[in-house]
Design a protein around this motif. Structure first.
Motif, PDB file in Angstrom:
ATOM      1  N   GLU A   1       0.851  -1.184   0.000  1.00 43.49           N
ATOM      2  CA  GLU A   1       0.000   0.000   0.000  1.00 43.49           C
ATOM      3  C   GLU A   1       0.890   1.238   0.000  1.00 43.49           C
ATOM      4  N   PRO A   2       0.611   2.237  -0.831  1.00 43.28           N
ATOM      5  CA  PRO A   2       1.470   3.419  -0.879  1.00 43.28           C
ATOM      6  C   PRO A   2       1.602   4.077   0.491  1.00 43.28           C
ATOM      7  N   ARG A   3       2.824   4.419   0.844  1.00 47.83           N
ATOM      8  CA  ARG A   3       3.092   5.002   2.152  1.00 47.83           C
ATOM      9  C   ARG A   3       4.179   6.061   2.012  1.00 47.83           C
ATOM     10  N   ARG A   4       3.912   7.244   2.540  1.00 44.66           N
ATOM     11  CA  ARG A   4       4.894   8.321   2.527  1.00 44.66           C
ATOM     12  C   ARG A   4       5.882   8.107   3.667  1.00 44.66           C
ATOM     13  N   VAL A   5       7.166   8.182   3.345  1.00 44.24           N
ATOM     14  CA  VAL A   5       8.202   7.905   4.334  1.00 44.24           C
ATOM     15  C   VAL A   5       9.389   8.837   4.117  1.00 44.24           C
ATOM     16  N   ARG A   6      10.238   8.926   5.150  1.00 46.42           N
ATOM     17  CA  ARG A   6      11.544   9.536   5.017  1.00 46.42           C
ATOM     18  C   ARG A   6      12.567   8.421   4.909  1.00 46.42           C
ATOM     19  N   LEU A   7      13.399   8.459   3.883  1.00 46.44           N
ATOM     20  CA  LEU A   7      14.398   7.428   3.659  1.00 46.44           C
ATOM     21  C   LEU A   7      15.793   8.042   3.643  1.00 46.44           C
ATOM     22  N   THR A   8      16.745   7.294   4.162  1.00 50.21           N
ATOM     23  CA  THR A   8      18.155   7.628   4.003  1.00 50.21           C
ATOM     24  C   THR A   8      18.788   6.524   3.187  1.00 50.21           C
ATOM     25  N   ILE A   9      19.483   6.893   2.119  1.00 47.66           N
ATOM     26  CA  ILE A   9      20.131   5.893   1.277  1.00 47.66           C
ATOM     27  C   ILE A   9      21.638   6.138   1.272  1.00 47.66           C
ATOM     28  N   ALA A  10      22.391   5.047   1.136  1.00 47.90           N
ATOM     29  CA  ALA A  10      23.848   5.162   1.148  1.00 47.90           C
ATOM     30  C   ALA A  10      24.450   4.013   0.354  1.00 47.90           C
ATOM     31  N   GLY A  11      25.524   4.322  -0.374  1.00 51.20           N
ATOM     32  CA  GLY A  11      26.221   3.302  -1.140  1.00 51.20           C
ATOM     33  C   GLY A  11      26.277   3.635  -2.607  1.00 51.20           C
TER      34      GLY A  11
ATOM     35  N   GLN B   1      19.105  11.903   1.603  1.00 52.71           N
ATOM     36  CA  GLN B   1      17.898  11.778   2.418  1.00 52.71           C
ATOM     37  C   GLN B   1      16.714  12.157   1.536  1.00 52.71           C
ATOM     38  N   LEU B   2      15.687  11.319   1.576  1.00 48.28           N
ATOM     39  CA  LEU B   2      14.610  11.444   0.599  1.00 48.28           C
ATOM     40  C   LEU B   2      13.248  11.622   1.252  1.00 48.28           C
ATOM     41  N   ASP B   3      12.467  12.503   0.667  1.00 49.43           N
ATOM     42  CA  ASP B   3      11.027  12.596   0.898  1.00 49.43           C
ATOM     43  C   ASP B   3      10.403  11.666  -0.132  1.00 49.43           C
ATOM     44  N   ALA B   4       9.923  10.496   0.326  1.00 51.13           N
ATOM     45  CA  ALA B   4       9.635   9.415  -0.628  1.00 51.13           C
ATOM     46  C   ALA B   4       8.265   8.792  -0.388  1.00 51.13           C
ATOM     47  N   VAL B   5       7.868   7.988  -1.368  1.00 51.97           N
ATOM     48  CA  VAL B   5       6.685   7.138  -1.276  1.00 51.97           C
ATOM     49  C   VAL B   5       7.126   5.712  -1.581  1.00 51.97           C
ATOM     50  N   VAL B   6       6.743   4.762  -0.709  1.00 55.14           N
ATOM     51  CA  VAL B   6       7.008   3.335  -0.928  1.00 55.14           C
ATOM     52  C   VAL B   6       5.702   2.669  -1.342  1.00 55.14           C
ATOM     53  N   PHE B   7       5.770   1.748  -2.309  1.00 54.96           N
ATOM     54  CA  PHE B   7       4.556   1.151  -2.860  1.00 54.96           C
ATOM     55  C   PHE B   7       4.893  -0.209  -3.469  1.00 54.96           C
ATOM     56  N   GLY B   8       3.852  -0.991  -3.721  1.00 54.09           N
ATOM     57  CA  GLY B   8       4.031  -2.274  -4.377  1.00 54.09           C
ATOM     58  C   GLY B   8       4.234  -2.112  -5.872  1.00 54.09           C
ATOM     59  N   SER B   9       5.023  -3.019  -6.457  1.00 53.27           N
ATOM     60  CA  SER B   9       5.296  -2.965  -7.888  1.00 53.27           C
ATOM     61  C   SER B   9       5.581  -4.375  -8.387  1.00 53.27           C
ATOM     62  N   TRP B  10       5.766  -4.483  -9.690  1.00 56.05           N
ATOM     63  CA  TRP B  10       6.219  -5.735 -10.292  1.00 56.05           C
ATOM     64  C   TRP B  10       7.631  -5.517 -10.811  1.00 56.05           C
ATOM     65  N   ASP B  11       8.562  -6.291 -10.259  1.00 63.52           N
ATOM     66  CA  ASP B  11       9.961  -6.189 -10.644  1.00 63.52           C
ATOM     67  C   ASP B  11      10.145  -6.935 -11.961  1.00 63.52           C
ATOM     68  N   TRP B  12      10.143  -6.198 -13.074  1.00 57.22           N
ATOM     69  CA  TRP B  12      10.132  -6.826 -14.394  1.00 57.22           C
ATOM     70  C   TRP B  12      11.426  -7.586 -14.690  1.00 57.22           C
ATOM     71  N   SER B  13      12.544  -7.111 -14.209  1.00 52.57           N
ATOM     72  CA  SER B  13      13.801  -7.796 -14.520  1.00 52.57           C
ATOM     73  C   SER B  13      13.943  -9.111 -13.756  1.00 52.57           C
TER      74      SER B  13
ATOM     75  N   LEU C   1       8.665  -4.338  -3.367  1.00 54.29           N
ATOM     76  CA  LEU C   1       8.489  -2.946  -2.997  1.00 54.29           C
ATOM     77  C   LEU C   1       9.346  -2.066  -3.905  1.00 54.29           C
ATOM     78  N   SER C   2       8.810  -0.908  -4.241  1.00 51.74           N
ATOM     79  CA  SER C   2       9.577   0.126  -4.924  1.00 51.74           C
ATOM     80  C   SER C   2       9.371   1.441  -4.199  1.00 51.74           C
ATOM     81  N   PHE C   3      10.237   2.394  -4.470  1.00 51.11           N
ATOM     82  CA  PHE C   3      10.042   3.743  -3.953  1.00 51.11           C
ATOM     83  C   PHE C   3      10.419   4.762  -5.013  1.00 51.11           C
ATOM     84  N   SER C   4       9.883   5.952  -4.865  1.00 50.63           N
ATOM     85  CA  SER C   4      10.355   7.123  -5.595  1.00 50.63           C
ATOM     86  C   SER C   4      10.346   8.282  -4.613  1.00 50.63           C
ATOM     87  N   GLY C   5      11.384   9.112  -4.679  1.00 49.14           N
ATOM     88  CA  GLY C   5      11.480  10.225  -3.747  1.00 49.14           C
ATOM     89  C   GLY C   5      12.401  11.307  -4.268  1.00 49.14           C
TER      90      GLY C   5
END
Length: 443
Positions: A391-401, A407-419, A425-429
């Motif tokens: 279910e789409p959910r607004r979150v704060r994410l920290t990414i590294a690597g 640091q991201l203002d993001a939304v996490v949601f379900g998706s289909w990983d085509w590869s 889960l996927s996110f965009s932020g």
């Protein structure tokens, strides 16, 4: 299902295998019976046997598309006489609030030749997306050497008062918007070419087109989606917002889209560009999008939004197709889109709760880059042990690597990983610098 018998010539042999391929500059609408109609540019590589007149496809689910023919029987005479066009480009189809509450549909089509600004936007009307469509004539005309504008790539928006506006333009003088007559669908003021709301510098060939303008009632704002650069190779989708429909439109960093003093690649928040996951198909030059809003599955008043756009195969850029992606809004109010094409609710629903923290493959859509982005392994830290089943959910994410620290203002949601052929889960932020990241879970 609504009959499609009203559509023009019978689909030529071979089109039964097209599906979403060979569609360019797409828009999708939903009829009252739930059937989806896709309208697109008359565009097929290396073929003289395909009729002109706005290509039409239908689908029951936004996944499987069937070519149905054309909305019109070729290029209407007034449009041909003005532009010399051999086909129709970039249709915009919108449900029009007709008199006595009767549903009526408007189709705005473009007529031009490549590289010319002697162009026209015409109007056809019908009582159903299936037609029959009746041409009403030209709404906007531009003439090379006389006008700065280029009358193609129409999009219709109803403002906060319910009044209709036509947004259009390609290269040359940029993107313009003008008020339409609510009854006729023509320009409210005859000869009006509108107000400029986005443009680019001559140093980058003034490369901006394919606008779609949306009124977002929840925020009382206007959201402008536009495509930058070359439709053949470097197309990418940018976003800006405004408080009034005539602008000024500003990106996440506050840069106005009419500011020619800003570096050309910096204006507009880049939400989608060329990319690849896991060495799989590289999708090239996504762009010329529209936004489809439909009721969400199940009861209630919730809605889903999709970006509808065309994209090319990097292995053979002459081949293109339509993709749909879910669109979300971050807590900070910025539109973001899924890194994975839409696969339907069944595929995109996870069977269990998944923790958000862990290793993901992440895309960084650098505004200055025109190269396809390779997804890189990145560690994601969420805002406190959050888990999700999609279910789409607004979150704060920290990414590294992999050099992608943000640091991201993001939304996490379900998706289909085509590869990888699985639900994930996927996110965009977006980070504090106005750069968009998208990713899918899994090392």
């Amino acid at each position: 299902m609504t009959s499609t018998d009203s559509l023009q010539p019978t689909a030529p042999a071979g089109t039964e295998t097209w599906g979403a391929r060979h569609a360019h500059d797409p828009t999708v609408v939903r009829d009252d019976d739930g059937t989806y109609y896709m309208f697109s540019t008359d565009s097929v590589a290396n073929s003289r046997d395909i009729p002109a007149g706005v290509h039409v496809r239908t689908s029951p689910d936004l996944l499987e598309w069937t070519y149905r023919g054309t909305a019109l029987d070729g290029v209407p005479a007034p449009a041909f006489e003005w532009s010399g066009a051999n086909g129709l480009w970039a249709p915009e189809v919108v449900r029009w609030p007709a008199a006595a509450g009767e549903a009526r549909w408007h189709l705005y089509y473009s007529a031009s030749t490549f590289g010319s600004s002697t162009s026209a936007i015409g109007l056809a009307v019908a009582d159903s997306p299936a037609g029959p469509w009746t041409d009403r004539g030209l709404v906007v005309r531009t003439l090379a050497g006389r006008d700065l504008q280029n009358a193609i790539d129409a999009a219709v928006t109803f403002d906060r008062h319910g009044d209709p506006w036509l947004t259009y333009g390609s290269f040359f003088g940029g993107i313009h918007t003008l008020r339409l007559d609510a009854v006729t669908g023509f320009a409210l003021h005859d000869g009006d070419l509108g107000t400029c709301i986005a443009r680019r510098h001559a140093d980058v060939d003034r490369a901006v087109e394919g606008a779609f303008l949306q009124y977002r009632e929840a925020d009382d704002q206007y959201v402008l989606f536009i495509s930058y650069d070359s439709l053949f190779s470097t197309y990418n989708v940018r976003v800006a917002v405004a408080d009034e429909i005539t602008g000024p439109y500003r990106d996440a960093n506050g840069t106005h889209l009419t500011d020619l003093d800003a570096a050309p690649h910096t204006a507009g928040t880049k939400v989608l560009g060329s990319y690849r996951f896991d060495g799989d198909t590289a999708w090239l030059a996504p762009g010329h999008n529209s936004i489809l809003t439909v009721p969400a599955p199940g009861a209630g008043t919730a809605e889903d939004q999709f970006m509808v756009h065309h994209v090319r195969f990097a292995e053979d850029p002459s081949e293109h197709m339509v993709q749909l992606r879910r669109v979300f809004t971050t807590a900070g109010g910025w539109p973001v889109v899924s890194p994975q094409p839409y696969a339907g609710p069944e595929r995109e629903t996870l069977g269990r709760q998944e923790g958000i923290g862990g290793t993901w493959r992440v895309l960084r859509f650098a505004p200055e880059s025109t190269e396809p982005v390779e997804a890189l392994p990145v560690t994601v830290h969420d805002d406190g042990g959050v888990s999700s089943s999609g279910e789409p959910r607004r979150v704060r994410l920290t990414i590294a690597g992999s050099g992608l620290d943000a640091q991201l203002d993001a939304v996490v949601f379900g998706s289909w990983d085509w590869s990888r052929g699985r639900a994930a889960l996927s996110f965009s932020g977006i980070d504090q610098h106005g750069v968009v990241y998208s990713g899918t879970q899994g090392a």
